[in-house]
Write a protein that holds these residues in place. Sequence first.
Motif, PDB file in Angstrom:
ATOM      1  N   ALA A  50       0.881  -1.185   0.000  1.00 50.40           N
ATOM      2  CA  ALA A  50       0.000   0.000   0.000  1.00 50.40           C
ATOM      3  C   ALA A  50       0.910   1.224   0.000  1.00 50.40           C
ATOM      4  O   ALA A  50       1.724   1.383   0.916  1.00 50.40           O
ATOM      5  N   SER A  51       0.810   2.033  -1.032  1.00 47.92           N
ATOM      6  CA  SER A  51       1.637   3.242  -1.172  1.00 47.92           C
ATOM      7  C   SER A  51       3.122   2.940  -1.044  1.00 47.92           C
ATOM      8  O   SER A  51       3.881   3.702  -0.442  1.00 47.92           O
ATOM      9  N   SER A  81      -4.751   1.390   3.558  1.00 47.87           N
ATOM     10  CA  SER A  81      -4.321   2.541   2.763  1.00 47.87           C
ATOM     11  C   SER A  81      -3.437   3.415   3.631  1.00 47.87           C
ATOM     12  O   SER A  81      -3.551   3.411   4.858  1.00 47.87           O
ATOM     13  N   VAL A  82      -2.550   4.138   2.990  1.00 47.74           N
ATOM     14  CA  VAL A  82      -1.634   5.020   3.707  1.00 47.74           C
ATOM     15  C   VAL A  82      -1.911   6.439   3.222  1.00 47.74           C
ATOM     16  O   VAL A  82      -1.935   6.704   2.033  1.00 47.74           O
ATOM     17  N   THR A  83      -2.160   7.332   4.203  1.00 47.95           N
ATOM     18  CA  THR A  83      -2.429   8.724   3.822  1.00 47.95           C
ATOM     19  C   THR A  83      -1.419   9.642   4.457  1.00 47.95           C
ATOM     20  O   THR A  83      -0.747   9.317   5.368  1.00 47.95           O
TER      21      THR A  83
END
Length: 187
Positions: A150-151, A185-187
């Motif tokens: 993820a990312s 998810s990575v924000t």
Amino acid sequence: MQQQRLVFDGFTGPGLRGLFTPDRVAIERQDGGVVAERTAPRDAFAGHGPDTPWDQLHALYFAGYALWNYLTAPYLLTRPGVVVEELEPWREADEEWRRLRARFPQALATHSTEQAFYYNTAGLLRRHDYAPDVLGGTPAAHFSEHHVQASGLVFPIHRYVVPVQKDGHAASEPIPITIDLTGISVT
């Protein structure tokens, strides 16, 4: 990853959230109103035995620090005050894993001061050993499988915990904890 903080949406019910920091856990309404809170949450485990019941704030503290640590590894090992040393390799089934022993500073909320991390030849975390202080220090082996990206970061999305035998090998059962993560998810 600069501060230990985790938010659980829907914690204990719709419209609620659980907030974890090492110094405070709270169950809040979405508008920020506090339903329940505890400062110095680790102190609330003093005198607990294996059969001592937990309340929702105990569970929030445990889940908060545990997941924060799990999701930030291996970067967790680079935090100030963390001392890491390589141990002898470990053979698990048909694989040889590199082992790192980490010693964590008291200021970091984690299972125990000393822990071991096992990485396969691809550099993926496969096992993590610790003896959670809040559970009486019983040694546990935490296995990690099914790694996803993820990312650009890699996360194991299937995890399970089993007891550790006196020789350091993991028992096959019981499996008191399983964790399956979805929608990372990575924000």
